[in-house]
Design a protein around this motif. Structure first.
Motif, PDB file in Angstrom:
ATOM      1  N   ARG A  68      42.149  40.369  43.524  1.00 46.13           N
ATOM      2  CA  ARG A  68      42.015  41.458  42.537  1.00 46.13           C
ATOM      3  C   ARG A  68      43.309  41.721  41.790  1.00 46.13           C
ATOM      4  O   ARG A  68      43.287  42.325  40.720  1.00 46.13           O
ATOM      5  CB  ARG A  68      41.582  42.742  43.247  1.00 46.13           C
ATOM      6  CG  ARG A  68      40.148  42.698  43.732  1.00 46.13           C
ATOM      7  CD  ARG A  68      39.769  43.986  44.423  1.00 46.13           C
ATOM      8  NE  ARG A  68      38.388  43.929  44.871  1.00 46.13           N
ATOM      9  CZ  ARG A  68      37.914  44.597  45.897  1.00 46.13           C
ATOM     10  NH1 ARG A  68      38.704  45.396  46.599  1.00 46.13           N
ATOM     11  NH2 ARG A  68      36.653  44.488  46.251  1.00 46.13           N
ATOM     12  N   SER A  69      44.436  41.270  42.346  1.00 49.41           N
ATOM     13  CA  SER A  69      45.745  41.573  41.713  1.00 49.41           C
ATOM     14  C   SER A  69      46.077  40.599  40.605  1.00 49.41           C
ATOM     15  O   SER A  69      45.531  39.535  40.492  1.00 49.41           O
ATOM     16  CB  SER A  69      46.843  41.571  42.763  1.00 49.41           C
ATOM     17  OG  SER A  69      46.997  40.290  43.338  1.00 49.41           O
ATOM     18  N   SER A 110      35.480  36.188  40.160  1.00 55.15           N
ATOM     19  CA  SER A 110      36.508  35.855  41.149  1.00 55.15           C
ATOM     20  C   SER A 110      36.015  34.619  41.870  1.00 55.15           C
ATOM     21  O   SER A 110      34.894  34.602  42.380  1.00 55.15           O
ATOM     22  CB  SER A 110      36.690  37.004  42.138  1.00 55.15           C
ATOM     23  OG  SER A 110      37.246  38.121  41.503  1.00 55.15           O
ATOM     24  N   GLU A 119      42.750  41.300  52.987  1.00 50.12           N
ATOM     25  CA  GLU A 119      44.021  40.921  52.355  1.00 50.12           C
ATOM     26  C   GLU A 119      43.773  39.875  51.256  1.00 50.12           C
ATOM     27  O   GLU A 119      44.348  39.961  50.168  1.00 50.12           O
ATOM     28  CB  GLU A 119      44.985  40.387  53.406  1.00 50.12           C
ATOM     29  CG  GLU A 119      46.384  40.152  52.863  1.00 50.12           C
ATOM     30  CD  GLU A 119      47.387  39.764  53.942  1.00 50.12           C
ATOM     31  OE1 GLU A 119      48.491  39.330  53.542  1.00 50.12           O
ATOM     32  OE2 GLU A 119      47.104  39.884  55.147  1.00 50.12           O
ATOM     33  N   GLU A 142      42.178  41.565  48.198  1.00 42.41           N
ATOM     34  CA  GLU A 142      43.196  42.324  47.444  1.00 42.41           C
ATOM     35  C   GLU A 142      44.059  41.384  46.603  1.00 42.41           C
ATOM     36  O   GLU A 142      44.377  41.697  45.450  1.00 42.41           O
ATOM     37  CB  GLU A 142      44.061  43.156  48.387  1.00 42.41           C
ATOM     38  CG  GLU A 142      43.382  44.406  48.887  1.00 42.41           C
ATOM     39  CD  GLU A 142      42.885  45.312  47.759  1.00 42.41           C
ATOM     40  OE1 GLU A 142      43.654  45.601  46.828  1.00 42.41           O
ATOM     41  OE2 GLU A 142      41.695  45.707  47.809  1.00 42.41           O
ATOM     42  N   LEU A 143      44.422  40.234  47.147  1.00 37.27           N
ATOM     43  CA  LEU A 143      45.182  39.247  46.374  1.00 37.27           C
ATOM     44  C   LEU A 143      44.384  38.772  45.164  1.00 37.27           C
ATOM     45  O   LEU A 143      44.930  38.611  44.067  1.00 37.27           O
ATOM     46  CB  LEU A 143      45.539  38.046  47.246  1.00 37.27           C
ATOM     47  CG  LEU A 143      46.640  38.260  48.269  1.00 37.27           C
ATOM     48  CD1 LEU A 143      46.666  37.106  49.271  1.00 37.27           C
ATOM     49  CD2 LEU A 143      47.984  38.396  47.564  1.00 37.27           C
ATOM     50  N   THR A 186      41.459  31.077  43.054  1.00 38.70           N
ATOM     51  CA  THR A 186      42.218  31.235  44.291  1.00 38.70           C
ATOM     52  C   THR A 186      41.856  30.077  45.210  1.00 38.70           C
ATOM     53  O   THR A 186      40.682  29.776  45.411  1.00 38.70           O
ATOM     54  CB  THR A 186      41.906  32.575  44.982  1.00 38.70           C
ATOM     55  OG1 THR A 186      42.271  33.645  44.098  1.00 38.70           O
ATOM     56  CG2 THR A 186      42.672  32.719  46.286  1.00 38.70           C
ATOM     57  N   ARG A 244      46.040  30.486  42.158  1.00 30.56           N
ATOM     58  CA  ARG A 244      46.796  31.171  43.211  1.00 30.56           C
ATOM     59  C   ARG A 244      46.523  30.415  44.516  1.00 30.56           C
ATOM     60  O   ARG A 244      45.376  30.202  44.877  1.00 30.56           O
ATOM     61  CB  ARG A 244      46.331  32.618  43.355  1.00 30.56           C
ATOM     62  CG  ARG A 244      46.978  33.369  44.512  1.00 30.56           C
ATOM     63  CD  ARG A 244      46.390  34.759  44.697  1.00 30.56           C
ATOM     64  NE  ARG A 244      46.672  35.598  43.547  1.00 30.56           N
ATOM     65  CZ  ARG A 244      45.754  35.982  42.649  1.00 30.56           C
ATOM     66  NH1 ARG A 244      44.497  35.616  42.757  1.00 30.56           N
ATOM     67  NH2 ARG A 244      46.093  36.757  41.635  1.00 30.56           N
ATOM     68  N   THR A 267      38.817  33.874  34.733  1.00 26.65           N
ATOM     69  CA  THR A 267      39.625  34.425  35.806  1.00 26.65           C
ATOM     70  C   THR A 267      40.508  33.338  36.406  1.00 26.65           C
ATOM     71  O   THR A 267      40.417  32.171  36.037  1.00 26.65           O
ATOM     72  CB  THR A 267      38.723  35.023  36.899  1.00 26.65           C
ATOM     73  OG1 THR A 267      37.782  34.037  37.307  1.00 26.65           O
ATOM     74  CG2 THR A 267      38.002  36.258  36.416  1.00 26.65           C
TER      75      THR A 267
END
Length: 190
Positions: A189-190, A103, A183, A186-187, A13, A124, A10
């Motif tokens: 998961r995108s 994640s 938020e 969600e980032l 982040t 990210r 993955t």
């Protein structure tokens, strides 16, 4: 019930932002409400604050152990923060979580985020921002964990950190912890 791990790695982040913006509180909420997200535990040479648990909040190490980790290239990133303590991200657990398809989140300071960008540009990068400068100051003073000299040092650091926001891929404003976490998830998961 969590889903089985994905077969492919993955994307990491990285969450950073100014001191006292609530990175630790956002991460704690994320840990409690989204156990499917793997969160890195940093190593630090600073002393534990009241309520902090070794291995949960941080890996509290002495200077000699931190030096050993740096020399062995066991850290993905490391930095001196607030001109006092060293913090770093152990590399092995991060790579293992990504290889398992989980994640994965790093909650680190600006210096660390810049080092991760050099080593893992595919990550990210998320900047956690306060609703306003006045709110950031209120949060820092309201914590009551630092003396006046430390608060001033942290505010000086925060001014420089706020100026780095354009270096990040996306900004999440921390109006409330639950909204900021959702938020962020969600980032991821995108």
């Amino acid at each position: 019930m969590s889903e089985p791990a994905a077969a492919t790695p993955t994307r990491l982040t990285v969450l950073a932002g100014p001191t006292a913006v609530g990175k630790g509180t956002v991460t704690a909420w994320l840990r409690e409400h989204h156990p499917e997200v793997w969160i890195s535990v940093s190593a630090t040479t600073r002393k534990p604050r009241p309520g902090e648990v070794d291995g949960v909040h941080y890996h509290f190490v002495d200077d000699a152990e931190f030096d050993r980790m740096v020399a062995a290239d066991d850290l993905l990133e490391w930095a001196v923060v607030h001109k006092l303590a060293r913090y770093g991200t152990p590399r092995g657990p991060v790579l293992e979580a990504l290889e398992q398809g989980r994640s994965a989140l790093l909650e680190i300071d600006l210096q660390g985020a810049r080092q991760v960008r050099e080593r893992m540009p595919e990550a990210r990068f998320v900047f956690l921002a306060p609703p306003s400068w006045d709110e950031l100051v209120r949060r820092l003073v309201g914590r009551g964990t630092e003396d006046e000299a430390e608060r001033e040092r942290r505010l000086d650091t925060a001014r420089a950190e706020m100026a780095a926001e354009p270096e990040f891929d996306v900004t999440v404003v921390n109006h409330t912890i639950p909204a900021a976490v959702e938020e962020l998830v969600e980032l991821m998961r995108s």
